[in-house]
Motif scaffolding. Structure first.
Motif, PDB file in Angstrom:
ATOM      1  N   THR A  23      23.157 101.545  -9.854  1.00 41.98           N
ATOM      2  CA  THR A  23      23.000 100.273 -10.558  1.00 41.98           C
ATOM      3  C   THR A  23      22.025 100.449 -11.705  1.00 41.98           C
ATOM      4  O   THR A  23      20.959 101.043 -11.535  1.00 41.98           O
ATOM      5  N   THR A  28      24.016  98.476 -20.556  1.00 37.69           N
ATOM      6  CA  THR A  28      25.331  98.146 -20.010  1.00 37.69           C
ATOM      7  C   THR A  28      26.116  99.430 -19.807  1.00 37.69           C
ATOM      8  O   THR A  28      26.476 100.109 -20.762  1.00 37.69           O
ATOM      9  N   ASP A  30      29.100 100.118 -18.974  1.00 39.44           N
ATOM     10  CA  ASP A  30      30.503 100.223 -19.351  1.00 39.44           C
ATOM     11  C   ASP A  30      30.708 100.933 -20.680  1.00 39.44           C
ATOM     12  O   ASP A  30      31.772 101.496 -20.927  1.00 39.44           O
ATOM     13  N   SER A  54      33.941 102.898 -20.300  1.00 40.15           N
ATOM     14  CA  SER A  54      35.020 102.016 -19.834  1.00 40.15           C
ATOM     15  C   SER A  54      35.892 102.678 -18.785  1.00 40.15           C
ATOM     16  O   SER A  54      36.949 102.149 -18.446  1.00 40.15           O
ATOM     17  N   ARG A  72      33.951 102.010 -11.542  1.00 35.89           N
ATOM     18  CA  ARG A  72      32.961 101.145 -12.193  1.00 35.89           C
ATOM     19  C   ARG A  72      33.170  99.704 -11.750  1.00 35.89           C
ATOM     20  O   ARG A  72      34.299  99.242 -11.639  1.00 35.89           O
ATOM     21  N   ASP A  73      32.052  99.012 -11.548  1.00 38.24           N
ATOM     22  CA  ASP A  73      32.071  97.572 -11.278  1.00 38.24           C
ATOM     23  C   ASP A  73      31.255  96.930 -12.388  1.00 38.24           C
ATOM     24  O   ASP A  73      30.028  96.823 -12.316  1.00 38.24           O
ATOM     25  N   ASN A  74      31.937  96.520 -13.434  1.00 30.93           N
ATOM     26  CA  ASN A  74      31.244  96.019 -14.619  1.00 30.93           C
ATOM     27  C   ASN A  74      30.485  94.729 -14.333  1.00 30.93           C
ATOM     28  O   ASN A  74      29.423  94.494 -14.914  1.00 30.93           O
ATOM     29  N   ALA A  75      30.994  93.910 -13.455  1.00 26.13           N
ATOM     30  CA  ALA A  75      30.325  92.649 -13.141  1.00 26.13           C
ATOM     31  C   ALA A  75      28.940  92.889 -12.542  1.00 26.13           C
ATOM     32  O   ALA A  75      28.017  92.094 -12.734  1.00 26.13           O
ATOM     33  N   LYS A  76      28.806  94.009 -11.840  1.00 32.72           N
ATOM     34  CA  LYS A  76      27.523  94.340 -11.207  1.00 32.72           C
ATOM     35  C   LYS A  76      26.768  95.409 -11.982  1.00 32.72           C
ATOM     36  O   LYS A  76      25.699  95.833 -11.542  1.00 32.72           O
ATOM     37  N   ASN A  77      27.358  95.859 -13.094  1.00 35.60           N
ATOM     38  CA  ASN A  77      26.744  96.928 -13.896  1.00 35.60           C
ATOM     39  C   ASN A  77      26.426  98.135 -13.002  1.00 35.60           C
ATOM     40  O   ASN A  77      25.329  98.696 -13.038  1.00 35.60           O
ATOM     41  N   THR A  78      27.422  98.508 -12.231  1.00 35.31           N
ATOM     42  CA  THR A  78      27.270  99.532 -11.203  1.00 35.31           C
ATOM     43  C   THR A  78      28.411 100.532 -11.287  1.00 35.31           C
ATOM     44  O   THR A  78      29.547 100.178 -11.641  1.00 35.31           O
TER      45      THR A  78
END
Length: 125
Positions: A23, A28, A30, A54, A72-78
């Motif tokens: 995390t 960012t 992504d 991306s 990648r989990d962009n919503a969690k920036n993870t």
């Protein structure tokens, strides 16, 4: 301040699974190349998986291909590393790292600008 924090390490039996997460704060994920590396005792740090910004292209070391999956989990920036069918040879400290470029230049350590503190993965019966 840019910071990467790994989590999810621990003890697993051979053939088992673990899921690592990385995390980020202060950046960012992504938009950048992200890599997972590992270092076993007495060995050099090696690349495990690396993904262009991306997640447009993801590559794996031959030793983990077909067993590990980076996502990648962009919503969690993870960024996650799903590790299946673990082997004792997978025992190591695992690190995530970010390269301040969109495209990765392979698992070359000096191409990565920021590193997490690492998380221990031990595979043993």
């Amino acid at each position: 301040q840019l910071q990467l924090v790994e989590s999810g390490g621990g003890l697993a039996q051979p053939g088992g699974s673990l899921r690592l997460s990385c995390t980020a704060s202060g950046i960012t994920l992504d938009s950048y190349c992200i890599g997972w590396f590992r270092q076993a005792p007495g060995k050099e740090r090696e690349g495990v998986s690396w993904s262009d910004g991306s997640g447009s292209s993801t590559n794996y070391a031959d030793s983990v291909k077909g067993r590990f999956t980076m996502s990648r989990d962009n919503a969690k920036n993870t960024v996650n590393l799903q590790m299946n069918t673990l082997e004792p040879e997978d025992t190591a400290v695992y690190y995530c790292a970010i390269s301040l470029s969109y495209y990765c230049s392979g698992p070359v350590i000096y191409n990565y600008d920021y590193w997490g503190q690492g998380t221990q993965v031990t595979v043993s019966s």
